[in-house]
Every structure is written in structure tokens, then in C-alpha cells.
Write a protein that holds these residues in place. Structure first.
Motif, PDB file in Angstrom:
ATOM      1  N   ASP A  45      17.713  38.546 -35.430  1.00  0.00           N
ATOM      2  CA  ASP A  45      16.903  37.439 -35.702  1.00  0.00           C
ATOM      3  C   ASP A  45      15.914  37.761 -34.671  1.00  0.00           C
ATOM      4  O   ASP A  45      15.695  37.843 -33.455  1.00  0.00           O
ATOM      5  N   ASP A  46      14.831  38.342 -35.900  1.00  0.00           N
ATOM      6  CA  ASP A  46      14.023  39.163 -34.797  1.00  0.00           C
ATOM      7  C   ASP A  46      12.929  37.618 -34.768  1.00  0.00           C
ATOM      8  O   ASP A  46      10.662  38.062 -34.020  1.00  0.00           O
ATOM      9  N   ASP A  47      12.824  36.553 -35.050  1.00  0.00           N
ATOM     10  CA  ASP A  47      11.721  35.541 -35.006  1.00  0.00           C
ATOM     11  C   ASP A  47      12.429  34.281 -34.712  1.00  0.00           C
ATOM     12  O   ASP A  47      12.754  33.085 -35.242  1.00  0.00           O
ATOM     13  N   PRO A  48      13.382  34.456 -32.888  1.00  0.00           N
ATOM     14  CA  PRO A  48      13.831  33.130 -32.908  1.00  0.00           C
ATOM     15  C   PRO A  48      13.129  31.851 -32.593  1.00  0.00           C
ATOM     16  O   PRO A  48      12.073  32.024 -32.209  1.00  0.00           O
ATOM     17  N   LYS A  49      13.897  30.814 -33.048  1.00  0.00           N
ATOM     18  CA  LYS A  49      12.829  29.161 -32.334  1.00  0.00           C
ATOM     19  C   LYS A  49      13.138  29.238 -31.087  1.00  0.00           C
ATOM     20  O   LYS A  49      13.787  29.471 -30.144  1.00  0.00           O
ATOM     21  N   ASN A  64      27.436  19.026 -29.166  1.00  0.00           N
ATOM     22  CA  ASN A  64      27.334  17.594 -29.527  1.00  0.00           C
ATOM     23  C   ASN A  64      25.952  17.246 -30.067  1.00  0.00           C
ATOM     24  O   ASN A  64      26.031  16.153 -30.119  1.00  0.00           O
ATOM     25  N   GLY A  65      25.641  19.102 -30.879  1.00  0.00           N
ATOM     26  CA  GLY A  65      23.816  18.735 -30.867  1.00  0.00           C
ATOM     27  C   GLY A  65      23.332  18.143 -29.832  1.00  0.00           C
ATOM     28  O   GLY A  65      21.894  17.562 -29.833  1.00  0.00           O
ATOM     29  N   LYS A  66      23.420  18.181 -29.033  1.00  0.00           N
ATOM     30  CA  LYS A  66      22.404  17.848 -27.486  1.00  0.00           C
ATOM     31  C   LYS A  66      22.204  19.380 -26.934  1.00  0.00           C
ATOM     32  O   LYS A  66      23.641  19.726 -25.971  1.00  0.00           O
ATOM     33  N   LEU A  67      21.382  19.467 -26.279  1.00  0.00           N
ATOM     34  CA  LEU A  67      20.651  20.709 -25.476  1.00  0.00           C
ATOM     35  C   LEU A  67      20.026  20.162 -23.783  1.00  0.00           C
ATOM     36  O   LEU A  67      18.996  19.470 -24.158  1.00  0.00           O
ATOM     37  N   VAL A  68      21.178  20.311 -23.249  1.00  0.00           N
ATOM     38  CA  VAL A  68      21.066  19.623 -21.225  1.00  0.00           C
ATOM     39  C   VAL A  68      19.947  21.150 -20.952  1.00  0.00           C
ATOM     40  O   VAL A  68      21.026  22.287 -20.928  1.00  0.00           O
ATOM     41  N   THR A  69      19.184  20.987 -20.225  1.00  0.00           N
ATOM     42  CA  THR A  69      18.802  22.244 -19.756  1.00  0.00           C
ATOM     43  C   THR A  69      18.275  21.342 -18.256  1.00  0.00           C
ATOM     44  O   THR A  69      17.718  20.238 -17.954  1.00  0.00           O
ATOM     45  N   ALA A  70      17.901  22.640 -17.259  1.00  0.00           N
ATOM     46  CA  ALA A  70      17.624  22.113 -15.525  1.00  0.00           C
ATOM     47  C   ALA A  70      16.634  23.453 -15.685  1.00  0.00           C
ATOM     48  O   ALA A  70      16.261  24.442 -15.259  1.00  0.00           O
ATOM     49  N   ALA A  71      15.685  22.058 -15.516  1.00  0.00           N
ATOM     50  CA  ALA A  71      13.886  22.888 -15.360  1.00  0.00           C
ATOM     51  C   ALA A  71      13.418  22.750 -14.568  1.00  0.00           C
ATOM     52  O   ALA A  71      13.981  21.920 -12.959  1.00  0.00           O
ATOM     53  N   SER A  72      12.512  23.280 -13.930  1.00  0.00           N
ATOM     54  CA  SER A  72      11.554  23.488 -12.582  1.00  0.00           C
ATOM     55  C   SER A  72      10.496  22.043 -11.882  1.00  0.00           C
ATOM     56  O   SER A  72      10.580  22.102 -11.142  1.00  0.00           O
ATOM     57  N   ASN A  73      11.128  21.423 -12.704  1.00  0.00           N
ATOM     58  CA  ASN A  73       9.960  19.979 -12.500  1.00  0.00           C
ATOM     59  C   ASN A  73      11.473  18.879 -12.158  1.00  0.00           C
ATOM     60  O   ASN A  73      10.968  17.475 -12.086  1.00  0.00           O
ATOM     61  N   PRO A  82      19.613  21.585 -33.726  1.00  0.00           N
ATOM     62  CA  PRO A  82      19.085  22.334 -33.559  1.00  0.00           C
ATOM     63  C   PRO A  82      17.485  22.219 -32.986  1.00  0.00           C
ATOM     64  O   PRO A  82      16.291  22.983 -34.078  1.00  0.00           O
ATOM     65  N   GLU A  83      16.649  20.436 -33.340  1.00  0.00           N
ATOM     66  CA  GLU A  83      15.475  20.563 -34.599  1.00  0.00           C
ATOM     67  C   GLU A  83      14.909  21.022 -33.065  1.00  0.00           C
ATOM     68  O   GLU A  83      13.453  21.591 -31.953  1.00  0.00           O
ATOM     69  N   GLY A  84      15.155  20.719 -31.279  1.00  0.00           N
ATOM     70  CA  GLY A  84      14.474  20.607 -30.341  1.00  0.00           C
ATOM     71  C   GLY A  84      13.456  19.981 -29.978  1.00  0.00           C
ATOM     72  O   GLY A  84      12.663  20.143 -29.013  1.00  0.00           O
ATOM     73  N   ASP A  85      13.549  18.765 -30.538  1.00  0.00           N
ATOM     74  CA  ASP A  85      13.088  17.164 -29.520  1.00  0.00           C
ATOM     75  C   ASP A  85      13.255  16.683 -28.493  1.00  0.00           C
ATOM     76  O   ASP A  85      14.743  17.041 -28.311  1.00  0.00           O
ATOM     77  N   PRO A  86      12.555  16.720 -28.022  1.00  0.00           N
ATOM     78  CA  PRO A  86      12.613  15.887 -26.367  1.00  0.00           C
ATOM     79  C   PRO A  86      13.413  14.493 -27.114  1.00  0.00           C
ATOM     80  O   PRO A  86      13.179  13.890 -27.663  1.00  0.00           O
ATOM     81  N   ASP A  87      14.026  14.409 -25.890  1.00  0.00           N
ATOM     82  CA  ASP A  87      15.305  13.089 -26.082  1.00  0.00           C
ATOM     83  C   ASP A  87      16.227  12.906 -25.142  1.00  0.00           C
ATOM     84  O   ASP A  87      16.665  11.987 -24.701  1.00  0.00           O
TER      85      ASP A  87
END
Length: 968
Positions: A45-49, A64-73, A82-87
């Protein structure tokens, strides 16, 4: 399992990365130190989201369609996929989260953080959280077991712990890893993984761990630990990440040198090995849901894929492919599939090889337990781990567990289920931070600060004095590698450990010396290292690894030495006192078995404390040891409890403060700097989210108050009791200093006595108000004789004649005790003459027919009627003829009366004046614009509104001050 390693793709900037697949395996999701999360449809994939979630992203998980991330804040965020909208935000930490993971169903998320905590959060309701506390360093990784009952965590403190999630308790813990102070400094990420449940595979839940085995030819061993078997595979690089295949049959691991290895768990064979094309560290690893593909990322931000993994071909792979021989050194030519079954073979040992660690087949013909591995500072054999894992095996699954042939032949050993021994605490220097830090405090005490720097630019020691009049700051080159130090107003004492070539050295910079040679150095005997040291007044002491304590004069003369009963923990010195703490034996169930000795030098050398146990809090260790500024021994444990030596109670230890009560967060601590009894202060450095302060910027010192842990301190009675006994305890040093020949502050001692008597009188009045007459008598027993007389007046004015009679009898006893202590008076003395005694006695003596002195009942004198009462207190030089029955001084105060003491007239303050001093600030706070005359008018108005009892207590307090002041 032949597979294809595809060329890697650039995905993120240089730094830590992580990778995972979605549930369907359609997307590859990566994150990196650039703060972006990228969604790849494939490696081509040359243009990843791209989704930006913060400045840096340390970990991610998807289910289950929920992306969980550990950020520096310092947050754990949720985005739709895959929308990537904040939840929303799932949870927060005081520092950044280091690793996150889902449970099997996706209903829970576990997150570990650099603030030493692990949180388990429900996805449907983020307010439902469980916090697991017990680690003492940042968390490296976390993982759920497939049944969602246990959770495993690895930490920079060197331990791997297993927790019972619902009970929020630690089930077991193993000190296995090399310690570090942060995730970025850890030797390995130590990603833990539970084996998924699958048929025809192990039904218990083994943990996969990678550790270092100390050998001459160093290898890193991968061990699959379970109650029934282990799979050792030797290679030269430490394991960084691991991942189980969805079926649970295969295990993949990535190392810090770029090795990618896959094992078949059933056959215990290495079925695939690949090497990173550039040898970078593999820091992210994930299986495709189908099990035919592995995605991995490295520390340079690149993404790679191993494609074409097939489970059907694993059975035909019985040996290591020859094409991978170049991955290993020539001295390890055995195939990687040699595991437990190699016990049946006994290769001959090379006669020229004298390294016992390399000989894994001893002369008995039985295979040595290769799963016994060591860390730099901690060790634990696999047998102990297997015993600990037994508790995670279900009875229903015991029959379906696969047992290898070697394990069947091995005899069963009894399992010990009693108290487990506690690893002994290592020696440390009070007032210093850990030695593995590059920039650290080697000593911080009431004299100054010693800092150590050990980095690429400099290896030096800086000495700074709080009072520059003592000495100017010094910069020393640390060419010998000193690790421990102490500082006094006479010298700086340094010590370094020994090496194979050089002996351990003790170096002293005697800057207070009057000659030009201000430095001396001593080499210790071969094999003996300095573990702790301290300075006193004119002497220095060093405790060594040979269980010997060596004494030196401050000028370098060797003095006495003696053996210690056990390994030293730390020592401290003050004046002519030396305090030693050592291990008395082995502790159990998290307890440390420490002993303490207190030695006093000087003209009469003696041992004050003879190796009694040192009382610590439950499951804690010693954190600081020293003396107060007045010379009282003191220490603090890891639970924050400060204890002081109570010399008046047979040298018992009394808790005087708990620093944890002043911490705002669970991960906050106070680092002790010094203790002062007068004024009552604990000087500490607040450490937010850690146990030790940083060297830069210079930390600020906070002052904490003393508080004895008495009961019901929220009530008026409890508060006064705490104040009284705290004053008694913290002023015991006056007696010790006086008996040791030191000059004491007599004014401070008298002020302390006055405060104590005032508190006793207030507690007496409160007990009378509550009709607790027996308690009132108990309080009167603690009073001086003058204050007992005032208590009799208060009881009489309160119409409590039975109490007054009891107090009168008590006054007689105190007077008789005083007469027994005093020498006989001259016979020419007047029949009745009032004298002042050491306790402030105001009672007189009258002559008897037999020539013996008799003490008059004070209550009788109060009930007598006379129009001209005689003053109870008179000057030391007055000798007047009085009536046969003495009378007490009238209760009405005389503000202008001058009390003559040692031919000096002192004007004492009235009750109103004392009340005004205590309440002046309150009046000025309410009326800041008032002048002095208006302030007095306002005070008079408020004083008149006081009740009669309050005025009486205030007046009696004034009388206590007068009685104490006239004491000789």
C-alpha cells in the motif's frame, strides 16, 4: 515452514514502533514515535491512511472495531476503526502508558504505565477500573490469560508478576529481569504472552520469557515455562517481543539483533528463522488471524512481513536449515531442535574447556537443567517458576496436558507450600540515589550535597556545602570509580569497589586539617569491598563485604575493627555515635530480618543497643538511616514510616510520622534529607511518580510535621495527648546531651517543660468537664508539684471535693519524694520556710515535736479561713514567721506583681496578654486596618465573651507559666 521475507517499507520516523492486525486480517495497523497511526491494506500500500493521536504513540491494540492507543499525553485513547474518529479517553496516568492489550473477548483493556501502575478498564464503562499496585519501576508489558482471570506484567524493577484481576492482588512474582530505571534503558521490552486455548495443544497457560544466561560464551535462552515441560533454544541475542499464533501451536520471537524465529510447540522444533535485512531491533510482532503471515516492525520505523507460513509443513521440519548456520557462532554447532530430549545423549566434554557453565551434560549422564538462568542481580531457577505456575492450571485441564517423554521419566518432587524466603535487601548508602543512574546523588545530608556524574562526557564528583563558611565547593575527577560517599563538616569520604586488578579503596579528603596534606587513601585486602561508610566527629567507619567494620581516625590512623553478625545493610554516624544495621537472618513472606547496633565512642566506649531486631512495617525494607540534628537515631522504611529512638523507654523505636499521609498520589514518595527535633521538622524532597529525585533541576526541599499515630487525633482530647507525648519524646535529647557532657539550651528545655505542663492542665480541665475524675488524677501524676497545686484549686472551684482530696494526697506523696531526695536542712532553719525545688514545689515544711519534718495537707490549708492569706510563692531569700497553717495564694491574678528569682525581677504576662498573643493574627486577619489601640480594644471585647471555664483555664495556664519560670 518455508516462508518469504518481503522487503521492508518505511512507515514511521526513527524510534519505537508497534504493529497489529484487525480482526479480519484485512488491515495492518502500525504506530510510531512520530505520533501517527497508519492503516495499511497490505505491505504494498503506497498511500496508507494516517491518524495523528499525539506527539508519540507507544503502543496500540485493536479489537471489535475499537482502536486503543497509548499516547505521550499520559492518556489511553479510543478511535473508531477503520474511520479513525476519536471516541473518547479510556483512562489516564500520571506519566505515559508504555503498553496496552485487549483481553480475548475485547471487553477489557489492560494498560501499564511509567508510574508503576497497571490498570484494567472495562470498555463498555471506563469508570469501572481496577488498579494493580506492587511494581516499583515503570511497566514493560502486560497480558491477559485466555480465561480473563489472571494478568501478567513485567517491570523495570526486574520482576515478572501475576495478578488476580478481580481481587486486585498479586498471586506471585519472580525477580528475573535485569533492573533499569526506565523503559528506554531496559535491555528488553520483555513482551509477555499467554498461550491461547486450543485443542490438542497444552491446555494450561505457560508464560514465554526471554532471559540471559551467564556463561563464558554468552547465549540468550528462550524458555517456554509450564508445569510440565520447557523448550530451551540458544541464540546470541536477547529476546525483545514474542507472539503466539492464533491456533496456539506456533511461537514467534523477535530479538534485539533482528532475528525472527518460529517454533512448533508440540514438536519443540525451530521451524523457521529469518534475519532482519539490516539487523535492526525488532520491537513489534503480530500474527495474521489466519496464521499464515507475521507482520513485524523495527526501531527505525520500518514495516516487514513474513509470508507463506504453513502449519502443515511443520512436521517435516526436523532439523535446522543449513542456510541459517551463519546466524550463530562456531562454538555452538548443535541444531536448534535439541531441547529436553538431549538428555538421552551425553556428548564427551572437551578436555580443554574448563568452563563449567558451558558443560550442560554433567558426569552423571543426566541433562543439567538448562532452564536455570541468572540475571545480573537476581536469579531464580525454572523449578521455582514451574511451582508458581501450578496454581494457574485447572484440574479439568490436567488430563489433556501434553507431557514430553523426558518429563515422564523424571520423578515427582514434593512441592513446598509454606512461607517463601525474602530476597535480602542489598547494602546502600543513606541519602543517595541508585548507583546505576548516570547522574545521581551520592550523598545529601545537613552538611551538603555530593553529586556523581558518569556519562560519555564526564566522570566526576561535585561537592557542594549548604554553608559556604564550612568550605567552598569542590570538583573531583572520579578516575577510581567511587560509588559511595559521605560528607561531614570535617571531611569527604569516598570508596570504590575492587576489580580483578585493583583492590577496593577508601579515600578521605580531610579539608578541615590544619596541615597541607589533606588527603589520604587506604587499600583494602584482596577480595574485600567497601559496602557502606560514614563519618563521625574525628573518626570514619567502613563496613566491608568480609563482614568487618573498620574504624579510622579522621587523619587516617587505623583504629579498632570488629566483625559484624551479618551482611551490612547501611551504617550512619553522628558525633560519637555509630549506628549499624545488618541482616540477622533470612526473612519470609516479604519481611526483612534486620538487626541494629548502636555504639557510643568517647571516654567510655559502650554498646547501647546490642543487635536487637529493627522494627519495619509489614513487607517493607529500610529506605534511610541516620540521626537527627540533635543526635537521636532515626530511620524510615519503604512504607514511609519514620521511627525515632525513645531513650526514656528502654531504647525502643517510636513511629513519629508517616510520609505517605502527605503524598497526593499513590506513586508519589518523599526522599528523606534530614530530621530536626527542635524545631520539629522532617526535611524531605517530594518525588512525583518515583522514589528518587532527579539531579537537575535541583529539587526543592519540603518540610513535613511530626505526628504520633495515636488514636482519635481528630478529637480535642486526642490532639492534646498527641501534642504532649510528641513534646516529651522530642525533648528527650536534652537529658542525653546533658549526661554526655554537652552544653544544652536551658531556655529551650524550660520552654518545653512549660508547654508540657500547659497541655497537662488543659487535659485536666477537659477531664473535669467530662466528669472523668479518675482520668484527672492520672493526668495529675504527670504534673510537677506546683501544677498539681493549681489542679487542686481548679477542682475546688469546680466543687469536686473528692477529686481535690485525691489530688491533695498526691501532692503529699510528691512532696515526700522530694524530701527523700534532698539533703537534710540545718537545724537552725526556721520552723516553716518556703523553698523552691527542682520540680517547682511550692509546699512548705513545718517542724514537729520529734524534730522530723512534716508536710502539711494542701487541702486542709484551702479549707481554713483566714483574712490574711500568705503567698504560696516567695523569694528564695525571704524567711518570715507565718501562721501554723499555710494558706494558698488567692486565685485573682496580679498582673503588676513582680516575682523575684535569683535577685532578678521578672514581669509575667496576664491571662489576657497570653490570649492576645495567640489571637492577634486572627484579629488582624479579620480587621487588617486596625491600629494597635483598636486591636487591644477588639481583643478586650472578644476576651469578655469567653465563658467562665475558658477564662479559668487561661488563668491557670498563666499560673503554670509563672510556676515554671520560678524553677531554679
Amino acid at each position: 515452514m518455508p516462508c518469504e521475507r518481503k522487503p521492508m517499507r518505511y512507515g514511521h520516523s526513527e524510534g519505537h514502533t508497534d504493529v497489529c492486525f484487525d480482526d479480519a486480517g484485512k488491515y495492518i495497523v502500525t504506530c510510531g514515535s512520530d505520533g501517527d497511526v497508519r492503516i495499511w491494506e497490505s505491505l504494498d500500500d503506497d498511500d496508507p491512511k494516517s491518524i495523528n493521536v499525539g506527539e508519540k504513540v507507544y503502543s496500540l491494540a485493536l479489537k471489535n472495531g475499537k482502536l486503543v492507543t497509548a499516547a505521550s499525553n499520559n492518556t489511553v485513547q479510543i478511535h473508531t476503526f477503520p474511520e479513525g474518529d476519536p471516541d473518547g479517553i479510556l483512562t489516564r496516568f500520571t506519566t505515559n502508558a508504555t503498553h496496552i492489550t485487549y483481553n480475548r473477548s475485547g471487553s477489557r483493556v489492560a494498560a501499564g504505565s511509567s508510574d508503576f501502575m497497571v490498570k484494567v478498564v472495562e470498555m463498555y464503562d471506563s469508570s469501572q477500573q481496577k488498579t494493580l499496585r506492587g511494581h516499583t519501576a515503570p511497566i514493560l508489558s502486560v497480558t491477559f490469560d485466555p480465561k480473563d482471570e489472571f494478568l501478567a506484567s513485567a517491570s523495570c524493577d526486574g520482576s515478572v508478576a501475576v495478578w488476580k484481576i478481580e481481587e486486585q492482588t498479586q498471586v506471585t512474582s519472580w525477580p528475573l529481569l535485569q533492573k533499569s530505571n526506565d523503559v528506554i534503558n531496559a535491555k528488553s521490552l520483555c513482551r509477555l504472552a499467554w498461550q491461547p486455548k486450543a485443542a490438542k495443544v497444552l491446555t494450561h497457560l505457560p508464560l514465554l520469557l526471554g532471559y540471559r544466561l551467564k556463561k563464558k560464551n554468552s547465549f540468550f535462552h528462550l524458555h517456554l515455562l509450564s508445569p510440565s515441560f520447557s523448550i530451551p533454544c540458544s541464540f546470541h541475542q536477547a529476546i525483545n517481543v514474542v507472539a503466539w499464533s492464533p491456533c496456539g501451536k506456533f511461537l514467534a520471537a523477535g530479538s534485539i539483533g533482528g532475528l525472527l524465529t518460529v517454533w512448533d510447540v508440540e514438536s519443540k522444533l525451530c521451524v523457521e528463522r529469518q534475519k532482519h535485512e539490516k539487523g535492526y531491533t525488532v520491537c513489534g510482532l503480530a500474527w495474521h488471524p489466519s496464521g499464515g503471515q507475521i507482520a513485524y516492525t523495527d526501531t527505525e520505523g520500518c514495516l516487514g512481513v513474513l509470508d507463506g507460513l504453513s502449519s502443515s509443513s511443520s512436521s517435516s521440519s526436523t532439523t535446522t536449515p543449513a542456510s541459517y548456520d551463519d546466524l550463530f557462532d562456531d562454538d555452538d554447532d548443535r541444531p536448534m531442535d535439541e531441547g529436553i530430549s538431549e538428555g538421552a545423549r551425553s556428548p564427551a566434554k572437551n578436555p580443554g574447556d574448563e568452563d563449567d557453565d558451558d558443560d550442560l551434560i554433567p558426569a552423571t549422564g543426566r541433562a543439567r537443567n538448562r532452564s536455570a538462568f541468572l540475571d545480573d542481580e537476581n536469579s531464580l531457577d525454572t523449578g521455582s517458576l514451574k511451582q508458581g505456575l501450578d496454581k494457574f492450571v485447572d484440574d479439568d485441564d490436567a488430563g489433556s496436558a501434553i507431557v514430553p517423554p523426558a518429563a515422564v521419566a523424571a520423578p515427582l518432587r514434593p512441592v513446598y507450600d509454606g512461607p517463601m524466603p525474602t530476597p535480602p535487601q542489598k547494602a546502600f548508602q543513606p541519602g543517595s540515589t541508585p548507583a546505576h543512574l548516570m547522574h545521581r546523588f551520592m550523598m545529601w545530608n545537613s552538611v551538603g550535597i555530593v553529586r556523581g556524574y558518569n556519562d560519555d562526557q564526564d566522570n566526576a564528583i561535585d561537592v557542594e556545602f549548604h554553608d559556604t563558611a564550612v568550605h567552598h565547593a569542590m570538583h573531583l575527577t572520579n578516575s577510581l570509580g567511587h560509588t559511595v560517599a559521605d560528607l561531614s563538616q570535617e571531611a569527604v569520604l569516598l570508596a570504590c569497589p575492587g576489580t580483578d586488578e585493583l583492590a577496593s579503596k577508601l579515600q578521605c579528603l580531610h579539608f578541615s586539617s590544619w596541615d597541607t596534606n589533606k588527603e589520604w587513601m587506604v587499600d583494602l585486602p584482596k577480595g574485600e569491598d567497601v559496602q557502606a561508610l560514614c563519618l563521625g566527629q574525628g573518626w570514619a567507619a567502613a563496613a566491608t563485604s568480609a563482614l568487618i567494620l573498620r574504624l579510622f581516625s579522621i587523619g587516617g590512623v587505623q583504629r579498632e575493627l570488629f566483625s559484624l553478625p551479618g551482611p551490612v545493610v547501611c551504617i550512619a554516624g553522628h558525633g560519637e555515635q555509630l549506628l549499624v544495621v545488618y541482616h540477622r537472618g533470612t526473612g519470609f513472606d516479604g519481611e526483612q530480618a534486620l538487626g541494629v547496633q548502636l555504639l557510643q565512642f568517647g571516654q567510655k566506649r559502650r554498646q547501647v543497643i546490642h543487635g536487637e531486631p529493627l522494627p519495619l512495617s509489614r513487607k517493607s525494607h529500610l529506605s534511610w538511616l541516620g540521626f537527627t540534628a540533635e543526635g537521636t537515631p532515626c530511620f524510615i522504611d519503604s512504607e514511609g514510616v519514620v521511627r525515632l529512638l525513645n531513650r526514656s523507654l528502654g531504647n525502643m523505636w517510636t513511629p513519629v510520622c508517616n510520609t505517605r499521609d502527605n503524598c497526593k498520589g499513590k506513586s508519589d514518595h518523599y526522599w528523606m534529607v534530614g530530621v530536626h527535633e527542635n524545631p520539629q521538622q522532617l526535611r524531605c524532597i517530594p518525588c512525583k511518580g518515583s522514589r528518587y529525585p532527579p539531579t537537575l533541576p535541583r529539587p526543592a526541599v519540603a518540610v513535613l510535621p511530626f505526628k504520633l499515630p495515636l488514636c482519635q487525633t481528630t478529637t480535642e482530647k486526642g490532639q492534646m495527648e498527641e501534642q504532649y507525648w510528641r513534646s516529651v519524646l522530642l525533648h528527650n535529647h536534652y537529658g542525653f546531651l546533658s549526661s554526655s557532657g554537652y552544653e544544652i539550651d536551658e531556655e529551650g528545655q524550660s520552654q518545653a517543660q512549660k508547654e508540657q505542663q500547659e497541655l497537662l492542665m488543659k487535659m485536666f480541665a477537659l477531664s473535669c468537664k467530662l466528669e472523668r475524675e479518675f482520668r484527672s488524677v492520672e493526668l495529675a501524676e504527670l504534673m510537677t508539684q506546683n501544677v498539681v497545686t493549681l489542679a487542686i484549686r481548679y477542682a475546688s472551684r469546680s466543687h469536686r471535693m473528692a477529686l481535690a482530696q485525691r489530688l491533695s494526697d498526691l501532692a503529699l506523696e510528691k512532696a515526700n519524694q522530694l524530701q527523700g531526695e534532698e539533703p537534710q536542712e540545718e537545724e537552725e532553719e526556721e520552723p516553716l520556710q518556703y523553698t523552691r525545688r527542682n520540680t517547682g514545689s511550692g509546699l512548705g515544711r513545718s517542724g514537729s515535736a520529734g524534730g522530723q519534718n512534716r508536710v502539711t495537707n494542701v487541702l486542709d490549708s484551702m479549707m481554713s479561713s483566714s483574712k490574711k492569706p500568705t503567698a504560696l510563692l516567695s523569694s528564695s531569700g525571704s524567711t518570715g514567721k507565718l501562721n501554723k497553717t499555710p494558706f494558698l495564694k488567692p486565685l485573682a491574678p496580679r498582673p503588676k506583681t513582680k516575682v523575684q528569682h535569683n535577685s532578678v525581677y521578672v514581669r509575667h504576662k496576664s491571662g489576657f496578654q497570653l490570649w492576645l498573643e495567640d489571637n492577634r493574627r486572627i484579629i488582624l486577619a479579620d480587621n487588617p486596618d486596625l491600629e494597635e489601640t483598636d486591636v487591644i480594644k477588639e481583643a478586650i471585647g472578644r476576651f469578655r465573651t469567653l465563658s467562665a471555664d475558658d477564662r479559668l483555664v487561661r488563668h491557670l495556664t498563666h499560673l503554670v507559666c509563672v510556676c515554671v519560670c520560678v524553677l531554679p
